[in-house]
Design a protein around this motif. Structure first.
Motif, PDB file in Angstrom:
ATOM      1  N   SER A  85       0.821  -1.217   0.000  1.00 31.86           N
ATOM      2  CA  SER A  85       0.000   0.000   0.000  1.00 31.86           C
ATOM      3  C   SER A  85       0.850   1.261   0.000  1.00 31.86           C
ATOM      4  N   GLY A  86       1.885   1.268  -0.847  1.00 29.85           N
ATOM      5  CA  GLY A  86       2.742   2.438  -0.972  1.00 29.85           C
ATOM      6  C   GLY A  86       2.203   3.373  -2.040  1.00 29.85           C
ATOM      7  N   ALA A  87       1.862   4.592  -1.639  1.00 28.83           N
ATOM      8  CA  ALA A  87       1.320   5.545  -2.615  1.00 28.83           C
ATOM      9  C   ALA A  87       1.377   6.962  -2.065  1.00 28.83           C
ATOM     10  N   GLU A  91      -0.939  15.247  -6.374  1.00 30.43           N
ATOM     11  CA  GLU A  91      -0.627  16.667  -6.128  1.00 30.43           C
ATOM     12  C   GLU A  91       0.441  16.851  -5.050  1.00 30.43           C
ATOM     13  N   HIS A  92       0.820  15.773  -4.375  1.00 29.87           N
ATOM     14  CA  HIS A  92       1.844  15.874  -3.319  1.00 29.87           C
ATOM     15  C   HIS A  92       3.134  15.146  -3.682  1.00 29.87           C
ATOM     16  N   ARG A  93       3.229  14.683  -4.919  1.00 32.23           N
ATOM     17  CA  ARG A  93       4.421  13.899  -5.291  1.00 32.23           C
ATOM     18  C   ARG A  93       5.641  14.793  -5.492  1.00 32.23           C
ATOM     19  N   GLY A  94       6.819  14.169  -5.445  1.00 35.60           N
ATOM     20  CA  GLY A  94       8.055  14.903  -5.728  1.00 35.60           C
ATOM     21  C   GLY A  94       8.537  15.771  -4.585  1.00 35.60           C
ATOM     22  N   ARG A  95       7.954  15.619  -3.381  1.00 40.98           N
ATOM     23  CA  ARG A  95       8.380  16.420  -2.223  1.00 40.98           C
ATOM     24  C   ARG A  95       9.061  15.564  -1.171  1.00 40.98           C
ATOM     25  N   LEU A  97       7.753  12.880   0.262  1.00 43.16           N
ATOM     26  CA  LEU A  97       6.846  12.266   1.249  1.00 43.16           C
ATOM     27  C   LEU A  97       6.970  10.742   1.236  1.00 43.16           C
ATOM     28  N   TYR A  98       7.196  10.176   0.059  1.00 44.83           N
ATOM     29  CA  TYR A  98       7.335   8.725  -0.006  1.00 44.83           C
ATOM     30  C   TYR A  98       8.611   8.285   0.704  1.00 44.83           C
ATOM     31  N   ARG A  99       9.666   9.075   0.472  1.00 47.20           N
ATOM     32  CA  ARG A  99      10.926   8.769   1.155  1.00 47.20           C
ATOM     33  C   ARG A  99      10.701   8.776   2.676  1.00 47.20           C
ATOM     34  N   LEU A 119       8.728  -6.788  -0.983  1.00 41.61           N
ATOM     35  CA  LEU A 119       7.665  -5.980  -1.588  1.00 41.61           C
ATOM     36  C   LEU A 119       7.466  -6.408  -3.035  1.00 41.61           C
ATOM     37  N   LEU A 120       6.330  -6.015  -3.570  1.00 40.66           N
ATOM     38  CA  LEU A 120       6.016  -6.276  -4.984  1.00 40.66           C
ATOM     39  C   LEU A 120       5.808  -4.933  -5.655  1.00 40.66           C
ATOM     40  N   THR A 121       6.429  -4.736  -6.798  1.00 43.62           N
ATOM     41  CA  THR A 121       6.317  -3.421  -7.437  1.00 43.62           C
ATOM     42  C   THR A 121       6.464  -3.524  -8.948  1.00 43.62           C
ATOM     43  N   ASP A 122       5.904  -2.554  -9.656  1.00 47.99           N
ATOM     44  CA  ASP A 122       6.172  -2.460 -11.092  1.00 47.99           C
ATOM     45  C   ASP A 122       7.233  -1.390 -11.361  1.00 47.99           C
ATOM     46  N   THR A 123       7.775  -0.773 -10.291  1.00 49.45           N
ATOM     47  CA  THR A 123       8.852   0.216 -10.457  1.00 49.45           C
ATOM     48  C   THR A 123      10.035  -0.160  -9.556  1.00 49.45           C
ATOM     49  N   PRO A 124      10.735  -1.256  -9.897  1.00 53.31           N
ATOM     50  CA  PRO A 124      11.827  -1.715  -9.017  1.00 53.31           C
ATOM     51  C   PRO A 124      12.910  -0.667  -8.787  1.00 53.31           C
ATOM     52  N   LEU A 126      12.723   2.296  -8.046  1.00 47.43           N
ATOM     53  CA  LEU A 126      12.374   3.141  -6.900  1.00 47.43           C
ATOM     54  C   LEU A 126      12.931   2.567  -5.589  1.00 47.43           C
ATOM     55  N   TYR A 127      13.137   1.265  -5.530  1.00 47.08           N
ATOM     56  CA  TYR A 127      13.461   0.611  -4.260  1.00 47.08           C
ATOM     57  C   TYR A 127      14.908   0.151  -4.123  1.00 47.08           C
ATOM     58  N   ARG A 128      15.663   0.189  -5.225  1.00 48.66           N
ATOM     59  CA  ARG A 128      17.048  -0.292  -5.138  1.00 48.66           C
ATOM     60  C   ARG A 128      17.841   0.544  -4.136  1.00 48.66           C
TER      61      ARG A 128
HETATM   62  C1  LIG Z   1       5.907   6.141  -6.575  1.00 51.04           C
HETATM   63  C2  LIG Z   1       5.366   7.259  -5.687  1.00 51.04           C
HETATM   64  C3  LIG Z   1       4.909   6.646  -4.359  1.00 51.04           C
HETATM   65  C4  LIG Z   1       6.497   8.265  -5.440  1.00 51.04           C
HETATM   66  O1  LIG Z   1       5.987   9.324  -4.622  1.00 51.04           O
HETATM   67  P1  LIG Z   1       6.774  10.707  -4.431  1.00 51.04           P
HETATM   68  O2  LIG Z   1       6.120  11.456  -3.342  1.00 51.04           O
HETATM   69  O3  LIG Z   1       6.916  11.401  -5.743  1.00 51.04           O
HETATM   70  O4  LIG Z   1       8.181  10.188  -3.973  1.00 51.04           O
HETATM   71  P2  LIG Z   1       9.319  11.080  -3.290  1.00 51.04           P
HETATM   72  O5  LIG Z   1       9.155  12.517  -3.633  1.00 51.04           O
HETATM   73  O6  LIG Z   1       9.408  10.742  -1.845  1.00 51.04           O
HETATM   74  O7  LIG Z   1      10.568  10.511  -4.063  1.00 51.04           O
HETATM   75  C5  LIG Z   1      11.435   9.607  -3.490  1.00 51.04           C
HETATM   76  C6  LIG Z   1      12.480   9.273  -4.510  1.00 51.04           C
HETATM   77  O8  LIG Z   1      11.935   8.319  -5.440  1.00 51.04           O
HETATM   78  C7  LIG Z   1      12.196   8.760  -6.775  1.00 51.04           C
HETATM   79  N1  LIG Z   1      11.095   8.248  -7.605  1.00 51.04           N
HETATM   80  C8  LIG Z   1       9.812   8.637  -7.593  1.00 51.04           C
HETATM   81  N2  LIG Z   1       9.096   7.916  -8.480  1.00 51.04           N
HETATM   82  C9  LIG Z   1       9.971   7.024  -9.058  1.00 51.04           C
HETATM   83  C10 LIG Z   1       9.846   6.012 -10.039  1.00 51.04           C
HETATM   84  N3  LIG Z   1       8.663   5.741 -10.622  1.00 51.04           N
HETATM   85  N4  LIG Z   1      10.949   5.303 -10.376  1.00 51.04           N
HETATM   86  C11 LIG Z   1      12.145   5.552  -9.795  1.00 51.04           C
HETATM   87  N5  LIG Z   1      12.319   6.508  -8.850  1.00 51.04           N
HETATM   88  C12 LIG Z   1      11.247   7.250  -8.494  1.00 51.04           C
HETATM   89  C13 LIG Z   1      12.247  10.246  -6.690  1.00 51.04           C
HETATM   90  O9  LIG Z   1      12.993  10.771  -7.760  1.00 51.04           O
HETATM   91  C14 LIG Z   1      12.938  10.455  -5.356  1.00 51.04           C
HETATM   92  O10 LIG Z   1      14.337  10.345  -5.517  1.00 51.04           O
HETATM   93  P3  LIG Z   1      15.350  11.265  -4.689  1.00 51.04           P
HETATM   94  O11 LIG Z   1      15.141  10.880  -3.257  1.00 51.04           O
HETATM   95  O12 LIG Z   1      16.689  10.844  -5.216  1.00 51.04           O
HETATM   96  O13 LIG Z   1      14.965  12.662  -4.994  1.00 51.04           O
HETATM   97  C15 LIG Z   1       4.171   7.973  -6.349  1.00 51.04           C
HETATM   98  O14 LIG Z   1       4.569   8.417  -7.613  1.00 51.04           O
HETATM   99  C16 LIG Z   1       2.923   7.113  -6.502  1.00 51.04           C
HETATM  100  O15 LIG Z   1       2.094   7.028  -5.592  1.00 51.04           O
HETATM  101  N6  LIG Z   1       2.775   6.461  -7.660  1.00 51.04           N
HETATM  102  C17 LIG Z   1       1.611   5.617  -7.939  1.00 51.04           C
HETATM  103  C18 LIG Z   1       1.586   4.387  -7.038  1.00 51.04           C
HETATM  104  C19 LIG Z   1       2.873   3.633  -7.050  1.00 51.04           C
HETATM  105  O16 LIG Z   1       3.522   3.454  -8.080  1.00 51.04           O
HETATM  106  N7  LIG Z   1       3.265   3.155  -5.858  1.00 51.04           N
HETATM  107  C20 LIG Z   1       4.469   2.376  -5.666  1.00 51.04           C
HETATM  108  C21 LIG Z   1       4.235   1.049  -6.244  1.00 51.04           C
HETATM  109  S1  LIG Z   1       4.880  -0.217  -5.269  1.00 51.04           S
END
Ligand SMILES: CC(C)(COP(=O)(O)OP(=O)(O)OC[C@H]1O[C@@H](n2cnc3c(N)ncnc32)[C@H](O)[C@@H]1OP(=O)(O)O)[C@@H](O)C(=O)NCCC(=O)NCCS
Length: 295
Positions: A85-87, A91-95, A97-99, A119-124, A126-128
């Motif tokens: 449930s990572g999301a 309008e709040h992305r790129g700040r 918050l996910y980190r 975890l399971l993801t389609d954007t690996p 992001l997690y490396r």
């Molecule tokens: C993926 C998601 C959670 C990122 O949210 P966010 O608030 O933009 O993330 P952050 O601002 O905290 O970014 C954290 C880092 O991840 C990176 N990042 C964000 N989306 C990424 C992606 N799709 N692929 C690789 N890296 C990504 C950012 O560049 C940032 O890097 P930095 O720390 O070097 O600046 C958001 O885009 C989202 O909810 N997407 C739809 C649902 C989803 O894909 N969830 C994850 C699936 S498991």
């Protein structure tokens, strides 16, 4: 740190009904999934610990949830956690918050002493950066074994409370479906996934007291998704009991308990399983997380 003034960070908030519904709203808006289905299945996994940002209006705008996911890997018990449930709302992305929520969740997993995080993801990609590695998953295919013994069988009905109670009991006392890689329990996710998979069939082999979760695969063959019971019946006995003789069989987990060996074929699914764990804890042979355990 970017401005978080009007936001409120919360963890472990599922007991607060309003916050749970706000979280459900986030998942509905981002993934189109209705997790309130869990309300009538006994609620979310009780080990869940969500980490989230809420806005001033009480909307959940960023979340990740850690939960206990005990695994067996190559015959060894691994104290693992899962993240789901990572999301973040668009309008709040790129700040960052996910980190924030990821780092809080991983600190929690480390403090709790989990040896592995999955975890399971389609954007690996992001997690490396957090130390996760992608693991290849496989399907196991081959021809159907013959000569099984047919036993009595009863189809379970997901809409029946009595049937779901019986299934819940079997999930509590199940044997891991594979020794190569399988969850030990995963009751709530199994029930949730079963409720959301319209074509799934749940057949109780009454003598073995095991539920066979299966469906007709894309190739028209038999696709075995999972088996829930203290005892895992042989594939030949399963097919004989179901009274089917399919042209092909696909098993969605390593079939080491089935008395049958298929060919391992790499899974082409978009969802990638990732693990943050010591090299020594990674599975050495082809495996898959059963779809019923998907999270
Ligand atoms: C993926 C998601 C959670 C990122 O949210 P966010 O608030 O933009 O993330 P952050 O601002 O905290 O970014 C954290 C880092 O991840 C990176 N990042 C964000 N989306 C990424 C992606 N799709 N692929 C690789 N890296 C990504 C950012 O560049 C940032 O890097 P930095 O720390 O070097 O600046 C958001 O885009 C989202 O909810 N997407 C739809 C649902 C989803 O894909 N969830 C994850 C699936 S498991």
């Amino acid at each position: 740190m970017p401005d978080r003034k009007r936001l409120c960070f919360r963890s472990d908030y599922f007991g607060d009904r309003a916050a749970w519904l706000a979280f459900a709203g986030l998942l509905e808006d981002i993934f189109g999934i209705d997790v309130t289905v869990l309300d009538r299945l006994g609620g979310p996994d009780p080990t869940s610990v969500p980490f989230a940002w809420f806005d001033g209006a009480g909307r959940c705008i960023a979340n990740i949830t850690a939960f206990s996911l005990p695994l067996v890997v190559d015959g060894t018990f691994v104290r693992a956690a899962g993240l789901q449930s990572g999301a973040v709302r668009p309008e709040h992305r790129g700040r960052g918050l996910y980190r924030d929520v990821m780092e809080a969740a991983l600190r929690h997993c480390d403090a709790e002493g989990f040896e592995a995080v999955a975890l399971l993801t389609d954007t690996p990609d992001l997690y490396r950066r957090y130390g996760f590695r992608a693991l290849a998953q496989h399907r196991f295919t081959g021809s159907a074994p013959a000569g099984g013994r047919a036993g009595p069988l009863r189809r379970l009905d997901i809409g029946s409370e009595a049937d779901m109670t019986l299934l819940g009991r079997l999930l509590d006392g199940r044997r891991p479906v594979s020794d190569r890689f399988a969850p030990l329990r995963q009751k709530e996710m199994f029930l949730f996934n079963a409720a959301l998979t319209p074509d799934i069939r749940l057949d109780l082999m009454e003598e073995a007291n095991a539920v066979i979760a299966w469906q007709i695969g894309e190739d028209g063959g038999f696709e075995l998704l999972d088996i829930v019971g203290a005892h895992i019946p042989r594939l030949a006995d399963i097919l004989a009991s179901l009274r089917i003789a399919p042209p092909r069989v696909t098993v969605r987990f390593a079939p080491d308990h089935l008395g049958w060996a298929g060919t391992a074929v790499p899974d082409a699914d978009d969802m990638v399983l990732m693990l943050r764990a010591a090299e020594s804890l990674l599975p050495k042979q082809p495996f898959a997380l059963p779809p019923t355990a998907g999270f």
